[in-house]
Scaffold this motif. Structure first.
Motif, short mmCIF file in Angstrom:
data_model
loop_
_atom_site.label_atom_id
_atom_site.label_comp_id
_atom_site.label_asym_id
_atom_site.label_seq_id
_atom_site.Cartn_x
_atom_site.Cartn_y
_atom_site.Cartn_z
N ASP A 52 17.04 -0.72 -6.37
CA ASP A 52 16.42 -1.38 -5.45
C ASP A 52 15.03 -2.22 -6.18
O ASP A 52 14.76 -3.35 -5.63
N ASN A 53 14.56 -1.54 -7.29
CA ASN A 53 13.33 -2.23 -7.72
C ASN A 53 13.74 -3.25 -8.69
O ASN A 53 13.21 -4.28 -8.94
N ALA A 54 14.90 -3.14 -9.12
CA ALA A 54 15.23 -4.45 -10.39
C ALA A 54 15.24 -5.78 -9.75
O ALA A 54 14.79 -6.70 -10.30
N GLY A 55 15.44 -6.04 -8.39
CA GLY A 55 15.42 -7.17 -7.82
C GLY A 55 14.11 -7.97 -7.53
O GLY A 55 13.82 -8.95 -7.21
N GLU A 56 13.24 -6.92 -7.90
CA GLU A 56 11.62 -7.33 -7.56
C GLU A 56 11.05 -8.06 -8.88
O GLU A 56 10.01 -8.62 -8.80
N HIS A 86 4.46 4.90 -10.05
CA HIS A 86 3.98 3.89 -9.02
C HIS A 86 5.04 3.08 -8.60
O HIS A 86 4.82 2.40 -7.72
N LEU A 87 6.05 2.94 -9.51
CA LEU A 87 7.25 2.12 -9.13
C LEU A 87 8.00 2.79 -7.90
O LEU A 87 8.37 2.17 -6.95
N PHE A 88 8.02 4.11 -8.14
CA PHE A 88 8.48 4.89 -6.76
C PHE A 88 7.66 4.58 -5.65
O PHE A 88 8.14 4.39 -4.30
N VAL A 89 6.35 4.77 -5.78
CA VAL A 89 5.59 4.50 -4.50
C VAL A 89 5.55 3.17 -3.67
O VAL A 89 5.61 2.90 -2.73
N GLN A 90 5.53 2.19 -4.75
CA GLN A 90 6.02 0.90 -4.16
C GLN A 90 7.11 0.72 -3.37
O GLN A 90 7.20 0.20 -2.38
N TRP A 91 8.21 1.28 -3.95
CA TRP A 91 9.69 1.34 -3.27
C TRP A 91 9.44 2.06 -2.00
O TRP A 91 10.05 1.51 -1.02
N LEU A 92 8.97 3.29 -2.18
CA LEU A 92 8.66 4.05 -0.78
C LEU A 92 8.03 3.03 0.45
O LEU A 92 8.44 3.26 1.51
N ALA A 93 7.14 2.13 0.07
CA ALA A 93 6.29 1.35 1.05
C ALA A 93 7.13 0.30 1.52
O ALA A 93 7.22 -0.20 2.39
N ARG A 94 7.71 -0.49 0.25
CA ARG A 94 8.63 -1.70 0.56
C ARG A 94 9.62 -1.29 1.51
O ARG A 94 10.04 -2.05 2.50
N GLU A 95 10.66 -0.34 0.94
CA GLU A 95 11.55 -0.04 1.64
C GLU A 95 11.36 0.60 3.18
O GLU A 95 12.27 0.45 4.09
N GLY A 96 10.42 1.25 3.08
CA GLY A 96 10.22 1.96 4.37
C GLY A 96 9.61 0.83 5.69
O GLY A 96 9.94 0.95 6.51
N LEU A 97 8.78 -0.27 5.14
CA LEU A 97 8.75 -1.28 5.98
C LEU A 97 9.65 -1.97 6.41
O LEU A 97 10.19 -2.55 7.55
N ARG A 126 5.17 -16.78 -3.64
CA ARG A 126 5.85 -15.16 -3.78
C ARG A 126 4.82 -14.47 -2.62
O ARG A 126 5.21 -13.34 -2.13
N THR A 127 3.54 -14.85 -2.49
CA THR A 127 2.68 -14.13 -1.39
C THR A 127 3.44 -14.35 -0.21
O THR A 127 3.37 -13.05 0.70
N LEU A 128 3.68 -15.30 0.35
CA LEU A 128 4.46 -15.51 1.71
C LEU A 128 5.73 -14.61 1.90
O LEU A 128 6.12 -14.13 2.75
N ARG A 129 6.51 -14.82 0.78
CA ARG A 129 7.71 -13.95 0.61
C ARG A 129 7.63 -12.73 0.77
O ARG A 129 8.75 -12.01 1.33
N ALA A 130 6.53 -12.25 0.07
CA ALA A 130 6.59 -10.74 0.25
C ALA A 130 6.27 -10.22 1.46
O ALA A 130 6.85 -9.06 1.91
N ALA A 131 5.70 -10.98 2.38
CA ALA A 131 5.19 -10.48 3.81
C ALA A 131 6.44 -10.60 4.69
O ALA A 131 6.77 -9.87 5.49
N LEU A 132 7.05 -11.82 4.45
CA LEU A 132 8.11 -12.37 5.40
C LEU A 132 9.52 -11.78 5.31
O LEU A 132 10.33 -11.81 6.22
N ASN A 137 0.89 -1.34 0.01
CA ASN A 137 -0.04 -0.02 -0.09
C ASN A 137 0.82 1.40 0.06
O ASN A 137 1.37 1.58 1.04
N GLY A 138 1.07 1.78 -1.17
CA GLY A 138 2.00 3.11 -1.21
C GLY A 138 1.62 4.22 -0.44
O GLY A 138 2.33 5.01 -0.30
N ALA A 139 0.26 4.40 -0.16
CA ALA A 139 -0.03 5.60 0.56
C ALA A 139 0.21 5.57 2.12
O ALA A 139 0.26 6.32 2.76
N MET A 140 0.79 4.27 2.39
CA MET A 140 1.47 4.21 3.71
C MET A 140 2.88 4.52 3.86
O MET A 140 3.47 4.92 4.88
#
Length: 669
Positions: free
Chosen positions: A274-278, A332-343, A421-427, A220-223
C-alpha cells in the motif's frame, strides 16, 4: 553635504519601492475599515532580503534587479491554462531568431504566439524550442454541488480529538470519526466537515494544533485506529474533560508501537504494498518522524535544532540513520499507513451510506517552520518569513501564525509540484476540501521572522495558476471546494472564486446588512456554505450568554477604548438584532436561556439559500465553549476540549435530536 546624503537615501528608497513592487510585495494595503496603510521601508527591505533579493544598498538593489531579470528570462517549468482557450506563450518561450546567409541574426517579434486550445483537462508534456515543460489544462471551474447531489445538503463540523467512544481513550481517533459518519448519515447528513488531519510532530505532544502541522502532504498518525483496519484495537486509556496532549500523545505512540510489534509478515507485506504507491516522499516523512522522535527527547524543538549533519534530508548522515534505525522508520511508515488508509475507509463508508459529499477535509494555510515540509522542501518554501494576518474581525490586533508556506518563486521553479501534491493528498480521501485562509491563493501577509504582525506586508501569489490547479485537481477527484473567505478580501477575489464554482463561507455572525442587522436566509448566496460558526468563533450558546465576553474580559482582549459594560451593552443590542431575524416573532429569550436561540439559528442556516449548511457539533449540542480562541496559545484551552459522553448518547438526547431535526427539516423545506 547633508542634502546630498538625503537625496541619495531618497533614491535608494525609491529603488527599494520599485524592487518590492517587482517582487509582488505591496507597499500599501487597506484595512478592514477601508483605511489605507503604508508598510515601513525597513520592513520592505527585510522582506525583500528574506525573499532572496537584498535591498540595503544601491549595489544590493542593482544585483537583485539583475537576478530577478535573469530568473524571468528562464523558460517556465509549467504553463497553466484553461481547457478550450488558446494559451499565450510567456516571453521566455515566445522568441524566434532568424539568421541570414551572411550570418546576420535578427530577433523576430513573436510576442503574440499562442498554443491552440486543448479540450480535455489534464497534465501534458510539452516541448517548445527544445525546452520540455508540463502543460496543465484546467477545466473552466470546479465541480458544482448539483453535480454531486441535487438536494440541499447539510452536515456537522467535527473536531475529531473531541470525540468519545464506548471504550475510554484520551482523545478521539478515526474509529470514532467512522462512527460519527454512520450516526449522521442515518440522520440524513451529506457531509462531515473535519479539522485538518495533517501530520503533526509525533514525539512529545507539545505541538498539537491541527493548523500548525509538520506536513500538509502526510497524515497525523496519532488519529489512526488499528481496529478500523482489522488490527488489534488500542488498549483502553482514561481521559478527562480536557485532553492532556503532553501525556496522551506519547501514550498513543507507545500503544501503536505495541500493535506494530505484533504484526505478522503478511500484514507487513500488505502495508509495504500500500505504501509503495506513495513514492519516496513518504519514506522521507517516516525518516523525519523517526529523527524528530529521537532528537526531540534530547531537547530539539525543530529540525533547525538538530545536529548539522541531519539538517540535509539527502545527506549521508540521514541515509546512515535510516539504515541503522530501519525498524523505527518502518514503524513510522506503519503509522502513516494507518492514518491514510483509515481516512480512506471512513470516506468510502460515507459514500456507501449515501452521503453526497462525505468527508469535507480542511487544508491548513501553512506549516510549522521546523516541520518535515520545511525540512524536505526548503527550496520551495519561504525562508526568514512567517505568515499571518493584519488586523481584521477575527484578530483585531493582527496575527503572526509563526508558520511558513510555499514561496511564489519556489512554486514557479518547481512547476507547482508541491502544491499539486498537497491538494492531491487531501482530495484522494475526501469528498470535498475547505481551503483555510483561501486569500493565500492571491496574497499572504508575510512577517520577517521574529517580528510582529505590524512589521509585515502582503506578498502576491500566482492567483490564476493556483486557482486553475485547484479546479483541475477537484475535477480529477470529483470533489467540492470551499474557500474560507473571512477577513480582508483581496480585490477581485470573490468574483474569481465564484466563477470557479468554489463555495464561499457565510458565517452567521458576519452576515450583516447595511444597518448592522443580520441578513435573512433568503439573502445568503446560493454558491456558499451557510454556517452557525467556525472553530474560531463563539458558539451560538456562548455568544448569547456572553461566554465569549467572559473570555475577552479575562484575557484583556477588548478594544483599547472599550469597557466590559460597553461590550455588554453592545451585545444586548445585537441580541435584539439577531432575534428579530431568526426568532420568527417569538418572545426574545433571556441571555441565560440560549437553547431556543441555538435552535432558531440552526433553522436560520437551514433555510438559507446556500447549497450547503454546516453546523459545528458544539452548536448541535448547544455548548457554550468554542474549540479555539484565535490569538491565544496557553491562555485558553485550545484544541483540548472533549465531549462529555459517547457521540451516540449525545445525539440521542431529546434536545439534541430536536435541534438536528430542525436543521434537517429546514434543508428539506
Amino acid at each position: 553635504m547633508q542634502g546630498a546624503r538625503a537625496s541619495a537615501l531618497e533614491a535608494i528608497i525609491k529603488q527599494v519601492h520599485a524592487l518590492a513592487e517587482a517582487l509582488g510585495v505591496a507597499r500599501t494595503w487597506w484595512d478592514v475599515d477601508g483605511a489605507e496603510q503604508t508598510v515601513a521601508d525597513e520592513a520592505l527591505m527585510a522582506i525583500c532580503a528574506a525573499l532572496g533579493f537584498p535591498a540595503s544598498s544601491e549595489a544590493d538593489i542593482l544585483a537583485s534587479v539583475e537576478q530577478l531579470a535573469r530568473e524571468r528570462r528562464r523558460p517556465p517549468a509549467m504553463i497553466v491554462t484553461e481547457a478550450g482557450s488558446p494559451t499565450p506563450l510567456p516571453a521566455s518561450l515566445a522568441r524566434a531568431e532568424i539568421v541570414a546567409e551572411d550570418g546576420t541574426a535578427r530577433v523576430l517579434d513573436v510576442a503574440g504566439w499562442t498554443l491552440p486550445p486543448i479540450a480535455e483537462p489534464g497534465y501534458y508534456r510539452l516541448t517548445l524550442g527544445g525546452h520540455e515543460l508540463t502543460l496543465a489544462v484546467a477545466p473552466p471551474a470546479c465541480p458544482t454541488l448539483p453535480a454531486l447531489a441535487e438536494r440541499r445538503l447539510w452536515g456537522p463540523a467535527i473536531q475529531i480529538p473531541a470525540l468519545r467512544g464506548r471504550e475510554p481513550q484520551p482523545f478521539g481517533h478515526l474509529g470514532h470519526l467512522h462512527e460519527a459518519v454512520e450516526l449522521f448519515a442515518a440522520r440524513g447528513a451529506d457531509a462531515v466537515a473535519i479539522n485538518p488531519v495533517h501530520a503533526l510532530f509525533p514525539g512529545d505532544g507539545l505541538g498539537f494544533s491541527p493548523y500548525s502541522p509538520s506536513s500538509r502532504i502526510y497524515f497525523n498518525g496519532a488519529m489512526g485506529d488499528p481496529a478500523l483496519l482489522g488490527l488489534p484495537p488500542l488498549p483502553p486509556r482514561e481521559g478527562g474533560a480536557f485532553i492532556d496532549w503532553e501525556g496522551a500523545l506519547p501514550h498513543r505512540l507507545a500503544d501503536l508501537r505495541a500493535v506494530f510489534a505484533g504484526l505478522d509478515k503478511h500484514v507487513r507485506a500488505r502495508i509495504a504494498r500500500d505504501n509503495a504507491g506513495e513514492g519516496e516522499g513518504l519514506r522521507r516523512q517516516a525518516i523525519f518522524d523517526a529523527l524528530d522522535t529521537r532528537l526531540r527527547a534530547k531537547g530539539a524543538r525543530s529540525w533547525r535544532d538538530w545536529p548539522k549533519k541531519y539538517r540535509d534530508p539527502q545527506g549521508k548522515a540521514v541515509r546512515r540513520f535510516a539504515e541503522e534505525e530501519a525498524e523505527e522508520v518502518e514503524f513510522h511508515l506503519f503509522v502513516q499507513w494507518l492514518a491514510r488508509e483509515g481516512l480512506g475507509k471512513v470516506q468510502a463508508s460515507a459514500r456507501a451510506l449515501g452521503m453526497g459529499i462525505g468527508l469535507l477535509a480542511d487544508l491548513a494555510v501553512g506549516v510549522h517552520t521546523g516541520g518535515s515540509d520545511a525540512w524536505t522542501m526548503r527550496d520551495v518554501m519561504l525562508e526568514g518569513l512567517t505568515i499571518g494576518a493584519p488586523p481584521d474581525p477575527l484578530g483585531p490586533q493582527g496575527q503572526n501564525w509563526a508558520l511558513t508556506s510555499f514561496s511564489p518563486r519556489g512554486l514557479a521553479a518547481s512547476g507547482y509540484a508541491p502544491w499539486i501534491r498537497t491538494l492531491r493528498a487531501a482530495l484522494t480521501r475526501a469528498g470535498g476540501l475547505r481551503i483555510d485562509h483561501a486569500f493565500g491563493l492571491s496574497r499572504l501577509w508575510v512577517v520577517p521572522s521574529g517580528g510582529q504582525s505590524s512589521d509585515g506586508a502582503y506578498l502576491d501569489y500566482p492567483f490564476q495558476d493556483l486557482l486553475r490547479l485547484v479546479a483541475l485537481e477537484a475535477h480529477r477527484a470529483n470533489a467540492l471546494i470551499v474557500a474560507e473567505d473571512l477577513g480582508t478580501m483581496p480585490h477581485g477575489f470573490g468574483e474569481a472564486i465564484a466563477a470557479n464554482h468554489m463555495l464561499g463561507m457565510r458565517v452567521l455572525w458576519f452576515e450583516r446588512a447595511a444597518d448592522e442587522g443580520f441578513i435573512g436566509p433568503q439573502d445568503y448566496a446560493p454558491q456558499s456554505v451557510a454556517m452557525t460558526g467556525t472553530h474560531d468563533t463563539a458558539t451560538v450558546a456562548g455568544w448569547w450568554t456572553g461566554r465569549d465576553l467572559d473570555w475577552a474580559d479575562r484575557l484583556d482582549r477588548f478594544p483599547a477604548d472599550a469597557t466590559r459594560a460597553q461590550e455588554e451593552s453592545r451585545r444586548e443590542w445585537d441580541r435584539g438584532l439577531l432575534w428579530s431575524t431568526i426568532g420568527d416573532g417569538a418572545p426574545r429569550p433571556a441571555p441565560e436561556e440560549p437553547a431556543p436561540v441555538v435552535e432558531a439559528a440552526l433553522r436560520h442556516i437551514g433555510r438559507a439559500r446556500s447549497r450547503l449548511a454546516i453546523a459545528p457539533l458544539e452548536d448541535l449540542l448547544a455548548l457554550e465553549e468554542q474549540p479555539n480562541l484565535p490569538g491565544t496559545t496557553t491562555e485558553h484551552p485550545n484544541w483540548r476540549r472533549r465531549l462529555d459522553a459517547p457521540l451516540d448518547e449525545l445525539l440521542d438526547a431529546p434536545e439534541t435530536a430536536r435541534r438536528i431535526d430542525t436543521l434537517a427539516a429546514a434543508r428539506r423545506d
